[in-house]
Design a protein around this motif. Structure first.
Motif, short mmCIF file in Angstrom:
data_model
loop_
_atom_site.label_atom_id
_atom_site.label_comp_id
_atom_site.label_asym_id
_atom_site.label_seq_id
_atom_site.Cartn_x
_atom_site.Cartn_y
_atom_site.Cartn_z
N CYS A 1 0.87 -1.18 0.00
CA CYS A 1 0.00 0.00 0.00
C CYS A 1 0.91 1.23 0.00
O CYS A 1 1.87 1.28 0.77
N CYS B 1 0.59 2.48 3.74
CA CYS B 1 0.79 1.60 4.89
C CYS B 1 1.97 0.65 4.75
O CYS B 1 2.38 0.05 5.74
N HIS C 1 -7.26 -0.71 -0.14
CA HIS C 1 -6.77 -1.31 1.09
C HIS C 1 -7.93 -1.36 2.09
O HIS C 1 -7.99 -0.59 3.04
N CYS D 1 -6.10 1.29 5.46
CA CYS D 1 -6.40 2.72 5.38
C CYS D 1 -7.62 3.03 4.52
O CYS D 1 -8.09 4.16 4.50
#
Ligand code: ZN
Length: 93
Positions: free
Chosen positions: A6, A9, A59, A63
């Protein structure tokens, strides 16, 4: 297990993500001027490329942001990820 990075993240398991289909599909501006065949092409017709494919991922278990990925459909390897609105890797300026 497929690992996906991601952009916000970092590296996570594929189980945290949802696939969103082909990237860079532009919604037509004047849909009233489109005939049924043109609308059908926009809604249903997607590339089925062997090799490099640009696609959207969400995601969902993290998030919850959308981003794009460059993935090889033969090896499943994700070569790169980039945020929505950024140019695809290798795209012309
Ligand atoms: Zn994330």
């Amino acid at each position: 297990m497929l690992l996906i990075t991601c952009p916000w993240c970092g590296v996570r398991s594929q189980t945290e993500f949802s696939y969103g289909g082909e990237a860079h599909i532009v919604r037509p501006l004047d849909t009233d001027a489109m005939n049924d065949a043109e609308w059908g092409d926009y809604v249903f017709m997607r590339k089925n490329s062997k090799g490099r494919h640009l696609e959207q991922w969400n995601h969902a278990m993290g998030c919850r942001r959308w981003f794009n990925a460059e993935r090889d459909t033969v090896t499943y390897r994700i070569k790169s990820v980039y945020k929505v609105g950024e140019k695809a890797p290798g795209a012309a300026e």
